[in-house]
Design a protein around this motif. Structure first.
Motif, PDB file in Angstrom:
ATOM      1  N   MET A   1     -39.877 -13.170 -40.469  1.00  7.08           N
ATOM      2  CA  MET A   1     -39.005 -12.645 -39.035  1.00  7.08           C
ATOM      3  C   MET A   1     -38.852 -13.876 -38.008  1.00  7.08           C
ATOM      4  N   LYS A   2     -37.698 -14.108 -37.813  1.00 12.61           N
ATOM      5  CA  LYS A   2     -37.278 -15.234 -36.817  1.00 12.61           C
ATOM      6  C   LYS A   2     -37.694 -14.555 -35.345  1.00 12.61           C
ATOM      7  N   ASN A   3     -37.898 -15.305 -34.350  1.00 10.05           N
ATOM      8  CA  ASN A   3     -38.329 -14.707 -32.903  1.00 10.05           C
ATOM      9  C   ASN A   3     -36.946 -14.750 -32.217  1.00 10.05           C
ATOM     10  N   ARG A   4     -36.920 -13.758 -31.336  1.00 10.70           N
ATOM     11  CA  ARG A   4     -35.865 -13.452 -30.403  1.00 10.70           C
ATOM     12  C   ARG A   4     -36.132 -13.657 -28.975  1.00 10.70           C
ATOM     13  N   CYS A   5     -35.624 -14.242 -28.061  1.00  9.13           N
ATOM     14  CA  CYS A   5     -36.000 -14.295 -26.777  1.00  9.13           C
ATOM     15  C   CYS A   5     -34.761 -14.097 -25.881  1.00  9.13           C
ATOM     16  N   HIS A   6     -35.480 -13.991 -24.659  1.00  6.32           N
ATOM     17  CA  HIS A   6     -34.353 -13.677 -23.508  1.00  6.32           C
ATOM     18  C   HIS A   6     -34.299 -14.889 -22.555  1.00  6.32           C
ATOM     19  N   TYR A   7     -32.996 -15.501 -22.413  1.00  5.91           N
ATOM     20  CA  TYR A   7     -32.987 -16.752 -21.392  1.00  5.91           C
ATOM     21  C   TYR A   7     -33.029 -16.069 -20.055  1.00  5.91           C
ATOM     22  N   PRO A   8     -33.695 -16.948 -18.996  1.00  4.49           N
ATOM     23  CA  PRO A   8     -33.928 -16.561 -17.930  1.00  4.49           C
ATOM     24  C   PRO A   8     -32.718 -16.062 -16.874  1.00  4.49           C
ATOM     25  N   ILE A   9     -31.535 -16.840 -17.352  1.00  3.69           N
ATOM     26  CA  ILE A   9     -30.521 -16.741 -16.449  1.00  3.69           C
ATOM     27  C   ILE A   9     -29.525 -15.611 -17.134  1.00  3.69           C
ATOM     28  N   GLY A  10     -28.714 -14.851 -16.580  1.00  2.00           N
ATOM     29  CA  GLY A  10     -27.636 -14.000 -17.209  1.00  2.00           C
ATOM     30  C   GLY A  10     -28.097 -12.491 -17.554  1.00  2.00           C
ATOM     31  N   THR A  11     -27.520 -11.727 -17.780  1.00  2.00           N
ATOM     32  CA  THR A  11     -27.641 -10.293 -18.320  1.00  2.00           C
ATOM     33  C   THR A  11     -27.472 -10.337 -19.780  1.00  2.00           C
ATOM     34  N   PRO A  12     -28.394  -9.761 -20.413  1.00  2.00           N
ATOM     35  CA  PRO A  12     -28.176  -9.644 -21.809  1.00  2.00           C
ATOM     36  C   PRO A  12     -26.816  -8.999 -22.294  1.00  2.00           C
ATOM     37  N   ARG A 190     -25.206 -17.914 -22.269  1.00  2.00           N
ATOM     38  CA  ARG A 190     -23.941 -18.118 -21.695  1.00  2.00           C
ATOM     39  C   ARG A 190     -22.950 -17.339 -22.362  1.00  2.00           C
ATOM     40  N   GLU A 191     -22.745 -17.090 -23.672  1.00  2.00           N
ATOM     41  CA  GLU A 191     -21.707 -16.330 -24.333  1.00  2.00           C
ATOM     42  C   GLU A 191     -22.055 -14.808 -24.268  1.00  2.00           C
ATOM     43  N   GLY A 192     -23.149 -14.440 -23.766  1.00  2.00           N
ATOM     44  CA  GLY A 192     -23.733 -13.114 -23.925  1.00  2.00           C
ATOM     45  C   GLY A 192     -23.944 -12.631 -25.288  1.00  2.00           C
ATOM     46  N   LEU A 193     -24.685 -13.443 -25.988  1.00  2.00           N
ATOM     47  CA  LEU A 193     -25.216 -13.096 -27.596  1.00  2.00           C
ATOM     48  C   LEU A 193     -26.581 -13.129 -27.567  1.00  2.00           C
ATOM     49  N   GLU A 194     -27.226 -12.631 -28.479  1.00  2.00           N
ATOM     50  CA  GLU A 194     -28.599 -12.487 -28.834  1.00  2.00           C
ATOM     51  C   GLU A 194     -28.856 -13.976 -29.285  1.00  2.00           C
TER      52      GLU A 194
END
Length: 306
Positions: A1-12, A190-194
């Motif tokens: 399973m590959k990791n997912r993360c949230h970048y600190p700038i922007g709204t998911p 930036r592109e609003g993607l996961e």
């Protein structure tokens, strides 16, 4: 399973607006000197090269002048070779490898080729160790008419004004661990993607042109570089960064569709180098020498075709 993360700038799930771009730009910092690391070395080559400015970046025209080196023995009947470095400013060996070739190896090829070297296309990116420009635009996805990237637009204009057609274009890059820890997560945000984590290839590889793959040309470069550093193996699916490995250390991309730097001309031979500087088995000097080996391997191959 590959990791997912949230970048600190922007709204998911939402693309960045100018607000997020400004927030991203404000957290960048100058970490090294373009004038000291690059311009000073270019100035040392003025006795052996024609050094021309082809513009300056509007972010700071005094700080970020753009330079191209041309060999003095220019002749329109000779094939022209374009070498670019620092399209992604953070990819250090692309810049320093181009300068090293100009200083120590180019003299061996000036009788056979017109040489054009733009060693640092993105000096703001060089200083901030960044893939993008200050507007969160990737110059290496911006080689098209009326480009939104100053870096791409200015170098394209310079190349369009050259006397004679380009036979070969060698674009010097790196694939680093920060591609996964910073730059691809930022792109997804930036592109609003996961963002889904991928692997960084362990070693050197090339990106050729799907429409003009030039397999023997690419193979000659790999053979030359292999004397300096290791070549990236294919992953368990026979791919490197998601693209099929067509021969040892080589993948192909549709250059024009992706608006990559090596799509700016209709040259017969093009290649994008990808050095891996984060390997524990290589040094900074090896990375620079791998870029030089890619250039000399390409030019030696072309000379052998005469």
């Amino acid at each position: 399973m590959k990791n997912r993360c949230h970048y600190p700038i922007g709204t998911p799930g939402q693309k960045w607006t100018e607000k997020e771009v400004t927030e991203w730009r404000n957290q960048t910092q100058i970490q090294r000197s373009y004038q000291q690391d690059v311009v000073s070395k270019i100035q040392q080559l003025e006795h052996h090269w024609i050094v021309e400015s082809y513009g300056a970046l509007s972010y700071d025209t005094e700080r970020y002048p753009l330079y191209v080196l041309k060999n003095s023995a220019w002749h329109p009947d000779k094939p022209t070779v374009l070498i670019t470095g620092g399209v992604h400013g953070y990819e250090t060996s692309g810049v320093q490898g181009a300068l090293l070739f100009a200083a120590q190896h180019a003299a061996d090829y000036q009788a056979d080729f017109n040489l054009v070297i733009a060693p640092c296309v993105s000096p703001w990116g060089y200083e901030t160790i960044n893939r993008w420009n200050p507007n969160a635009v990737d110059p290496n996805r911006s080689f098209y008419q009326d480009s939104v990237s100053e870096e791409a637009a200015l170098v394209m204009d310079m190349v369009a004004k050259l006397d004679g057609d380009i036979l070969v274009h060698i674009d010097l890059h790196e694939t680093t661990d920060t591609d996964e820890s910073e730059f691809r997560p930022a792109l997804a945000a930036r592109e609003g993607l996961e963002y889904i984590e991928d692997n960084v290839p362990d070693g050197f590889y090339l990106v050729g042109n799907t429409e003009k793959p030039a397999a023997q040309f690419q193979s000659a470069i790999i053979a030359a570089v292999e004397k300096v550093t290791h070549i990236a193996p294919a992953d368990t699916q026979g791919k490197i960064i998601g693209a099929e490995v067509v021969q040892k250390g080589v993948i192909n991309y549709p250059l024009k569709r992706l608006h990559l730097c090596t799509s700016m001309t209709e040259c017969e031979y093009s290649t994008t180098t990808e050095v891996y500087p984060d390997s524990p088995n290589v040094s900074t000097q090896q990375c620079n020498l791998a870029q030089v080996a890619a250039i000399t391997g390409a030019l030696d191959y072309l000379k052998s075709q005469d």
